[in-house]
Write a protein that holds these residues in place. Structure first.
Motif, PDB file in Angstrom:
ATOM      1  N   ASP A 103      10.008   2.718   6.150  1.00  0.00           N
ATOM      2  CA  ASP A 103      10.700   2.464   4.880  1.00  0.00           C
ATOM      3  C   ASP A 103       9.892   1.519   3.985  1.00  0.00           C
ATOM      4  O   ASP A 103       9.916   1.646   2.755  1.00  0.00           O
ATOM      5  CB  ASP A 103      12.081   1.852   5.137  1.00  0.00           C
ATOM      6  N   ALA A 104       9.179   0.582   4.614  1.00  0.00           N
ATOM      7  CA  ALA A 104       8.404  -0.390   3.841  1.00  0.00           C
ATOM      8  C   ALA A 104       7.207   0.250   3.150  1.00  0.00           C
ATOM      9  O   ALA A 104       6.612  -0.370   2.255  1.00  0.00           O
ATOM     10  CB  ALA A 104       7.947  -1.527   4.743  1.00  0.00           C
ATOM     11  N   LEU A 105       6.826   1.461   3.533  1.00  0.00           N
ATOM     12  CA  LEU A 105       5.796   2.195   2.812  1.00  0.00           C
ATOM     13  C   LEU A 105       6.311   2.769   1.504  1.00  0.00           C
ATOM     14  O   LEU A 105       5.530   3.113   0.622  1.00  0.00           O
ATOM     15  CB  LEU A 105       5.269   3.363   3.673  1.00  0.00           C
ATOM     16  N   ILE A 106       7.620   2.878   1.387  1.00  0.00           N
ATOM     17  CA  ILE A 106       8.228   3.599   0.269  1.00  0.00           C
ATOM     18  C   ILE A 106       8.723   2.657  -0.818  1.00  0.00           C
ATOM     19  O   ILE A 106       8.592   2.941  -2.009  1.00  0.00           O
ATOM     20  CB  ILE A 106       9.390   4.475   0.784  1.00  0.00           C
ATOM     21  N   SER A 107       9.310   1.523  -0.408  1.00  0.00           N
ATOM     22  CA  SER A 107       9.874   0.605  -1.395  1.00  0.00           C
ATOM     23  C   SER A 107       9.845  -0.817  -0.845  1.00  0.00           C
ATOM     24  O   SER A 107       9.468  -1.051   0.301  1.00  0.00           O
ATOM     25  CB  SER A 107      11.323   0.995  -1.735  1.00  0.00           C
ATOM     26  N   GLU A 108      10.291  -1.744  -1.680  1.00  0.00           N
ATOM     27  CA  GLU A 108      10.340  -3.161  -1.303  1.00  0.00           C
ATOM     28  C   GLU A 108      11.667  -3.535  -0.642  1.00  0.00           C
ATOM     29  O   GLU A 108      11.920  -4.715  -0.391  1.00  0.00           O
ATOM     30  CB  GLU A 108      10.133  -4.038  -2.541  1.00  0.00           C
ATOM     31  N   ALA A 159       0.826  -1.192   0.000  1.00  0.00           N
ATOM     32  CA  ALA A 159       0.000   0.000   0.000  1.00  0.00           C
ATOM     33  C   ALA A 159       0.868   1.253   0.000  1.00  0.00           C
ATOM     34  O   ALA A 159       1.836   1.349   0.738  1.00  0.00           O
ATOM     35  CB  ALA A 159      -0.918  -0.005   1.217  1.00  0.00           C
ATOM     36  N   LEU A 160       0.500   2.200  -0.840  1.00  0.00           N
ATOM     37  CA  LEU A 160       1.208   3.475  -0.851  1.00  0.00           C
ATOM     38  C   LEU A 160       0.756   4.311   0.331  1.00  0.00           C
ATOM     39  O   LEU A 160      -0.427   4.342   0.659  1.00  0.00           O
ATOM     40  CB  LEU A 160       0.910   4.208  -2.156  1.00  0.00           C
ATOM     41  N   ALA A 161       1.695   4.980   0.987  1.00  0.00           N
ATOM     42  CA  ALA A 161       1.354   5.804   2.133  1.00  0.00           C
ATOM     43  C   ALA A 161       0.579   7.026   1.667  1.00  0.00           C
ATOM     44  O   ALA A 161       1.076   7.856   0.919  1.00  0.00           O
ATOM     45  CB  ALA A 161       2.626   6.244   2.853  1.00  0.00           C
ATOM     46  N   THR A 162      -0.681   7.122   2.053  1.00  0.00           N
ATOM     47  CA  THR A 162      -1.499   8.264   1.686  1.00  0.00           C
ATOM     48  C   THR A 162      -1.818   9.128   2.895  1.00  0.00           C
ATOM     49  O   THR A 162      -2.541  10.105   2.785  1.00  0.00           O
ATOM     50  CB  THR A 162      -2.811   7.800   1.032  1.00  0.00           C
ATOM     51  N   SER A 163      -1.302   8.751   4.049  1.00  0.00           N
ATOM     52  CA  SER A 163      -1.548   9.511   5.260  1.00  0.00           C
ATOM     53  C   SER A 163      -0.699  10.773   5.255  1.00  0.00           C
ATOM     54  O   SER A 163       0.056  11.053   4.327  1.00  0.00           O
ATOM     55  CB  SER A 163      -1.212   8.675   6.488  1.00  0.00           C
ATOM     56  N   SER A 164      -0.825  11.538   6.340  1.00  0.00           N
ATOM     57  CA  SER A 164      -0.050  12.771   6.455  1.00  0.00           C
ATOM     58  C   SER A 164       1.440  12.498   6.647  1.00  0.00           C
ATOM     59  O   SER A 164       2.247  13.414   6.533  1.00  0.00           O
ATOM     60  CB  SER A 164      -0.579  13.602   7.633  1.00  0.00           C
ATOM     61  N   LYS A 206      19.080 -13.967  11.743  1.00  0.00           N
ATOM     62  CA  LYS A 206      17.822 -13.246  11.892  1.00  0.00           C
ATOM     63  C   LYS A 206      18.039 -11.770  11.577  1.00  0.00           C
ATOM     64  O   LYS A 206      19.079 -11.203  11.914  1.00  0.00           O
ATOM     65  CB  LYS A 206      17.295 -13.328  13.333  1.00  0.00           C
ATOM     66  N   ALA A 207      17.024 -11.154  10.981  1.00  0.00           N
ATOM     67  CA  ALA A 207      16.986  -9.698  10.872  1.00  0.00           C
ATOM     68  C   ALA A 207      16.366  -9.126  12.133  1.00  0.00           C
ATOM     69  O   ALA A 207      15.589  -9.794  12.822  1.00  0.00           O
ATOM     70  CB  ALA A 207      16.170  -9.281   9.657  1.00  0.00           C
ATOM     71  N   SER A 208      16.698  -7.876  12.423  1.00  0.00           N
ATOM     72  CA  SER A 208      16.127  -7.215  13.587  1.00  0.00           C
ATOM     73  C   SER A 208      16.026  -5.718  13.310  1.00  0.00           C
ATOM     74  O   SER A 208      16.919  -5.141  12.683  1.00  0.00           O
ATOM     75  CB  SER A 208      17.002  -7.464  14.830  1.00  0.00           C
ATOM     76  N   PHE A 209      14.932  -5.108  13.754  1.00  0.00           N
ATOM     77  CA  PHE A 209      14.840  -3.654  13.678  1.00  0.00           C
ATOM     78  C   PHE A 209      13.859  -3.145  14.720  1.00  0.00           C
ATOM     79  O   PHE A 209      12.903  -3.825  15.084  1.00  0.00           O
ATOM     80  CB  PHE A 209      14.435  -3.169  12.275  1.00  0.00           C
ATOM     81  N   ALA A 210      14.144  -1.946  15.206  1.00  0.00           N
ATOM     82  CA  ALA A 210      13.254  -1.266  16.150  1.00  0.00           C
ATOM     83  C   ALA A 210      12.308  -0.369  15.371  1.00  0.00           C
ATOM     84  O   ALA A 210      12.662   0.165  14.317  1.00  0.00           O
ATOM     85  CB  ALA A 210      14.064  -0.441  17.144  1.00  0.00           C
ATOM     86  N   THR A 211      11.096  -0.192  15.902  1.00  0.00           N
ATOM     87  CA  THR A 211      10.117   0.634  15.200  1.00  0.00           C
ATOM     88  C   THR A 211       9.188   1.330  16.179  1.00  0.00           C
ATOM     89  O   THR A 211       8.905   0.826  17.268  1.00  0.00           O
ATOM     90  CB  THR A 211       9.295  -0.209  14.203  1.00  0.00           C
ATOM     91  N   LYS A 212       8.700   2.499  15.736  1.00  0.00           N
ATOM     92  CA  LYS A 212       7.665   3.231  16.461  1.00  0.00           C
ATOM     93  C   LYS A 212       6.435   3.419  15.584  1.00  0.00           C
ATOM     94  O   LYS A 212       5.564   4.234  15.890  1.00  0.00           O
ATOM     95  CB  LYS A 212       8.184   4.600  16.921  1.00  0.00           C
ATOM     96  N   PHE A 213       6.371   2.657  14.500  1.00  0.00           N
ATOM     97  CA  PHE A 213       5.276   2.796  13.538  1.00  0.00           C
ATOM     98  C   PHE A 213       4.670   1.427  13.262  1.00  0.00           C
ATOM     99  O   PHE A 213       5.397   0.477  12.959  1.00  0.00           O
ATOM    100  CB  PHE A 213       5.791   3.417  12.234  1.00  0.00           C
ATOM    101  N   VAL A 214       3.368   1.333  13.357  1.00  0.00           N
ATOM    102  CA  VAL A 214       2.680   0.066  13.099  1.00  0.00           C
ATOM    103  C   VAL A 214       2.282   0.025  11.620  1.00  0.00           C
ATOM    104  O   VAL A 214       1.378   0.748  11.190  1.00  0.00           O
ATOM    105  CB  VAL A 214       1.438  -0.096  14.000  1.00  0.00           C
ATOM    106  N   ASN A 215       2.959  -0.795  10.861  1.00  0.00           N
ATOM    107  CA  ASN A 215       2.676  -0.988   9.439  1.00  0.00           C
ATOM    108  C   ASN A 215       2.135  -2.401   9.268  1.00  0.00           C
ATOM    109  O   ASN A 215       2.889  -3.373   9.235  1.00  0.00           O
ATOM    110  CB  ASN A 215       3.948  -0.785   8.606  1.00  0.00           C
ATOM    111  N   ARG A 216       0.826  -2.502   9.141  1.00  0.00           N
ATOM    112  CA  ARG A 216       0.192  -3.825   9.100  1.00  0.00           C
ATOM    113  C   ARG A 216       0.371  -4.535   7.761  1.00  0.00           C
ATOM    114  O   ARG A 216       0.036  -5.723   7.649  1.00  0.00           O
ATOM    115  CB  ARG A 216      -1.290  -3.703   9.481  1.00  0.00           C
ATOM    116  N   ASP A 217       0.920  -3.863   6.770  1.00  0.00           N
ATOM    117  CA  ASP A 217       1.276  -4.566   5.532  1.00  0.00           C
ATOM    118  C   ASP A 217       2.286  -5.676   5.810  1.00  0.00           C
ATOM    119  O   ASP A 217       2.314  -6.701   5.128  1.00  0.00           O
ATOM    120  CB  ASP A 217       1.877  -3.593   4.519  1.00  0.00           C
TER     121      ASP A 217
END
Length: 356
Positions: free
Chosen positions: A162-167, A2-7, A183-194
């Motif tokens: 970043d996953a909102l912008i590209s693959e 999904a393309l990010a259409t939010s603010s 394993k991959a690992s990353f911290a996040t403060k954004f819930v991207n349900r994609d």
């Protein structure tokens, strides 16, 4: 995707290196925002309109919303870490569309620092794959993981955004899904349900960063609310992710301990039994920076009332030579002990991987 259409992302200008535009990933990203102006740049590091100019402070959030940078990652280095991960993988992005007042990334690139996406994802994934193969199996358990080599793939950005912008992020997670020793690992403060549709097969660790909600409302600008992050944990565990939490940064407000007790109770009540059995935490107290403090005074002085407390803080020279400030040694050591004891009391199933 999904393309990010939010603010969060309303891209109207794409600053692009020629080499990035020549690559398939660069072309895909440009196609996502067909109405955006393409601004040629010689280097993603040197764009005065975007970063490095003190006058941009007044346009901090607007730049993060409207600008996107495309570049090529020229130095591909995987560095040892040993704390949050065994290794820090080469970044596939730098900067963020969010605007946390304490973020360390603007200290390096300068001021607003919107997302820069690196288009040479094929080179980056090949580099990481070779590094994984070179390590072989992990034979000695450590705090990063008992069995797998852990690679942080989001040191300089938030991979969920970043996953909102590209693959790029998905391709990295696919690489680790096929890597039984890593394993991959990353911290996040954004819930991207994609990301729930990615089938990570337990080979990607997401670390949701949490802090008391009232503090986050002041400091975590443009992020998912803390309650939304907590509510997402069970779904991500069910989707095949390993999910840890980052209690970070811990900010010593006048009511900090009561606020953390409330947060831990909310987390305990929300987690499923399966989520609890795999949970672990990192505890990281605030480190701030005088230059960033000065910048923040230009766009968000209210945050600095919480972050800049000289009576509690002392200078600290970082590994790269910068002078930061942290809580005074005696104060911090006592606060670390107090909070870790509270976590052990409220979340006895949650392993504390490290606290500092």
């Amino acid at each position: 995707m999904a393309l990010a259409t939010s603010s969060l992302l309303q891209v109207s200008r794409i600053y692009a290196e020629d080499a990035a535009l020549a690559l398939p990933r660069g072309q895909e990203i440009v196609a996502r925002w067909p109405d955006a102006d393409i601004v040629p740049v010689a280097s993603h590091w040197q764009i005065p309109e975007v970063h490095g100019d003190e006058a941009n402070v007044r346009r901090w959030v607007r730049i993060k919303t409207e600008a996107l940078v495309l570049g090529v990652k020229k130095s591909l280095v995987t560095r040892p870490n040993g704390r949050s991960a065994d290794f820090i993988a080469p970044s596939t992005a730098n900067g963020c569309a969010m605007a946390c007042a304490y973020c360390y990334v603007p200290r390096r690139k300068g001021y607003s620092n919107p997302v820069t996406v690196f288009a040479n994802i094929d080179q980056i994934t090949r580099h990481i794959a070779r590094h994984i193969a070179k390590q072989g199996e992990k034979t000695t358990p450590n705090q990063c993981d008992p069995d797998a080599w852990v690679y942080d793939i989001g040191e300089n950005s938030d991979c969920s955004v970043d996953a909102l912008i590209s693959e790029n992020v998905r391709e990295l997670c696919d690489l680790f899904r096929m890597s039984p020793t890593a394993k991959a690992s990353f911290a996040t403060k954004f819930v991207n349900r994609d990301l729930l549709d990615w089938d990570p097969a337990g080979r990607t660790r997401i670390r949701f960063s949490l802090m008391p909600a009232e503090t986050a409302k002041v400091t975590d600008i443009r992020t998912s609310p803390v309650s939304e992050r907590i509510a997402a944990i069970n779904d991500f565990v069910e989707a095949g992710y390993e999910v840890h939490v980052n209690f970070s940064p811990v900010i010593l407000t006048p009511t900090w301990l009561e606020d953390w007790a409330e947060l831990l109770d909310e987390l305990d009540a929300a987690l499923s039994p399966v989520a609890k059995t795999q949970l672990a935490a990192e505890v990281i107290f605030l480190t701030h920076n005088e230059a960033l403090h000065d910048v923040n005074l230009g766009w968000h002085p209210k945050a600095e009332e919480l972050l800049w407390t000289p009576d509690q803080q002392e200078p600290k020279r970082s590994e790269n030579g910068a002078i930061n400030v942290r809580y005074r040694y005696g104060l911090k050591s006592q606060a670390v002990a107090t909070l870790t004891a509270l976590i052990e009391q409220k979340l006895p199933y949650c392993r504390i991987r490290y606290a500092f």
